[in-house]
Design an enzyme around this catalytic site. Structure first.
Site, PDB file in Angstrom:
ATOM      1  N   LYS A 103       0.868  -1.183   0.000  1.00 25.16           N
ATOM      2  CA  LYS A 103       0.000   0.000   0.000  1.00 25.16           C
ATOM      3  C   LYS A 103       0.899   1.226   0.000  1.00 25.16           C
ATOM      4  CE  LYS A 103      -3.961   2.256   2.027  1.00 25.16           C
ATOM      5  NZ  LYS A 103      -3.432   3.550   1.544  1.00 25.16           N
TER       6      LYS A 103
ATOM      7  N   GLU B  68      -0.253   4.466  -8.841  1.00 24.54           N
ATOM      8  CA  GLU B  68       0.096   5.579  -7.968  1.00 24.54           C
ATOM      9  C   GLU B  68       1.438   6.139  -8.394  1.00 24.54           C
ATOM     10  OE1 GLU B  68      -0.584   5.970  -3.999  1.00 24.54           O
ATOM     11  OE2 GLU B  68      -2.342   4.666  -3.900  1.00 24.54           O
TER      12      GLU B  68
ATOM     13  N   ARG C   2     -16.689   1.169  -2.674  1.00 24.22           N
ATOM     14  CA  ARG C   2     -15.840   0.768  -1.552  1.00 24.22           C
ATOM     15  C   ARG C   2     -16.497  -0.465  -0.925  1.00 24.22           C
ATOM     16  NH1 ARG C   2     -12.275   3.848   1.413  1.00 24.22           N
ATOM     17  NH2 ARG C   2     -13.210   5.792   0.696  1.00 24.22           N
TER      18      ARG C   2
END
Length: 515
Positions: free
Chosen positions: A212, A261, A373
């Site tokens: 992450k 990312e 989500r």
């Protein structure tokens, strides 16, 4: 349709706690509204005015709150929309005063309920619960189609009003027009927090685990028009990241949409602070003097489209295989597949040792549920953190005098509005205090003593030790030892954690204490 019908529905939905009743009322209005007013009705009930800013400030709108109201409804939705759109066209010398006069003229034709609706719409204060999830269900009920099909179409269109117009006019066939298009932003799939890696493996079984990263989410589109990058909110940031564009342009694959990312790294490969990434992210080519000194690195973790084929309905494992065939390993987030808690814990330890936040755990058979989500993606961090919305702030005293300091924090209520969980000024640097004072003053909607209430737009990441029962706050829970980690300019209020997530964390804490 009379504007009064829309306004009354908005107030009725706001006064209703039950989701099913909210959906019923929305569906009833959508069936009745004229076809040419449908898009406006959906947008306004969602708290959005189509077309963007109208060129009239919040202070001018608030000054007209108590304007005399019309005795009976005369305005249609179309007439009100045309009047508001007309404000945008007023330019030149004295335009601010002329816009205020035009708005006053509109409000003079509106009844009390219509005035309240229009003012709240313009101030961003509509809290009737017609958030996108509820609105999607309302559209589905009005059209008689599965809610999941409507949510998928909204995900791809990025516009609930367009989907409502299509499905209510054409039925299920109208949803077929919404598919992934290159250079059309797709809302990113989101993750739910889970307390530890063992819980993630217990929930998912064999799962894909990924580092992450603490960076800025990007969606990468490459096609005949070249490479474009979009932030997690859909903003085109291509010019901000020339080094990333160059890497993507150099890849042999010519058509794809990737999720990933970007982040700034130390020479050692460890991530720099999130603020460093955000200082670079958003700057334009030729303006950012830090581009050479602070280059960004790209790490991809999903593939939504490849070579003309949409992949969002394919399982995680298949999308990962397609990603591996498009980009070299150094551009892919570190990843393993395992059902072993022991192996998962070692992977988490490696991620933490490398300076990252934790790990993501993903169900192998899950589709890419854009904008959702759910339980298919879980995020594991060492400390409890939540993304909350700033509801108000208090003027500070002592060293913080002159700054808006103590933040009132709320979790998102899926049925509409926000649920306050506590206050904090801990973790705020002088730089953050100065920035938030200016930003919150611009979002202010009301003042009550030393408390400034603001439009709920700013998202802040908060760490806390535990949750405790509280009679003080309406959700029955309060954060204990909360401290601000950072603001999240890359997230919208709609991306904040929900009160349901908070209650789930509290329940797990209670079970742990009993064990």
């Amino acid at each position: 349709m009379r504007l009064s019908v829309l306004a009354e529905t908005s107030e009725a939905v706001a006064a209703t706690r039950g989701r099913l009743e909210k959906v019923r009322r929305l569906a009833e209005l959508l069936r009745a509204v004229d076809a040419h007013e449908r898009r406006t009705a959906v947008a306004w009930l969602s708290g959005v005015h189509p077309g963007g800013r109208l060129g009239i400030g919040a202070a001018a709108v608030r000054a007209l709150r108590d304007a005399p109201a019309a005795p009976a409804p005369v305005l249609s939705i179309d007439e009100a929309r045309a009047a508001l759109d007309g404000l945008r066209a007023i330019t030149g010398k004295g335009s601010a005063e002329r816009r205020r006069d035009a708005l006053a003229a509109l409000l003079a034709k509106a009844t009390d309920v219509e005035q309240r609706f229009l003012v709240r719409l313009l101030l961003g204060e509509l809290r009737q619960g017609a958030l996108e999830g509820v609105m999607a269900d309302g559209i589905a009920a009005a059209a008689g189609v599965p809610p999941a099909a409507v949510r998928r179409a909204i995900m791809l269109a990025g516009d609930a009003a367009a989907v409502a117009d299509a499905v209510l006019a054409e039925g299920p066939a109208g949803l077929g027009r919404f598919r992934l298009e290159l250079y059309e932003f797709v809302r990113p799939m989101l993750a739910s927090p889970t307390p530890d890696i063992g819980s993630a493996i217990e929930s998912l079984g064999e799962a894909a685990l990924e580092y992450k990263l603490d960076g800025a989410r990007v969606q990468i589109h490459k096609g005949d028009a070249g490479t474009r990058l979009y932030s997690r909110s859909g903003r085109d940031v291509t010019d901000s990241v020339p080094e990333i564009v160059a890497r993507i342009d150099a890849l042999p694959a010519s058509r794809f949409v990737l999720d990933g990312e970007v982040l700034a790294l130390e020479p050692s490969g460890r991530p720099r602070p999130f603020q460093d990434t955000m200082r670079r992210f958003g700057r334009k080519r030729g303006i950012d003097v830090h581009a050479d000194a602070l280059p960004l690195s790209l790490f991809c973790f999903d593939c939504l489209h490849a070579d003309g084929e949409d992949l969002i309905d394919r399982p995680t494992v298949e999308r990962a295989e397609r990603l591996a065939g498009l980009v070299p390993p150094e551009l892919v987030v570190p990843r393993i597949v395992t059902s072993s808690v022991h192996e998962a814990e070692r992977f988490l330890a490696a991620a933490l040792d490398a300076g990252h936040e934790g790990v993501m755990a993903k169900a192998l058979d899950a589709p890419y549920e854009a904008g959702n989500r759910g339980a298919a993606w879980l995020k594991v961090k060492v400390a409890h953190t939540l993304d909350l919305v700033v509801l108000a702030a208090e003027w500070g005293s002592g060293r913080r005098r002159g700054w808006l300091s103590n933040l009132h924090l709320g979790a998102r209520d899926p049925d509409g509005g926000f649920v306050m969980l506590g206050k904090t000024f801990k973790g705020l640097t002088d730089e953050m205090l100065a920035w938030q004072t200016k930003r919150l003053a611009a979002l202010a909607v009301a003042t009550e003593g030393h408390v400034v209430h603001v439009r709920p737009e700013l998202v802040v990441e908060v760490a806390f030790n535990e949750l405790q029962a509280s009679r003080r706050y309406p959700g029955g829970l309060a954060l204990r030892f909360a401290r601000v980690l950072r603001y999240r300019p890359d997230k919208r209020a709609e991306d904040a954690d929900t009160i349901e997530t908070v209650r789930a964390i509290a329940a797990r804490e209670a079970m742990t204490q009993l064990a």
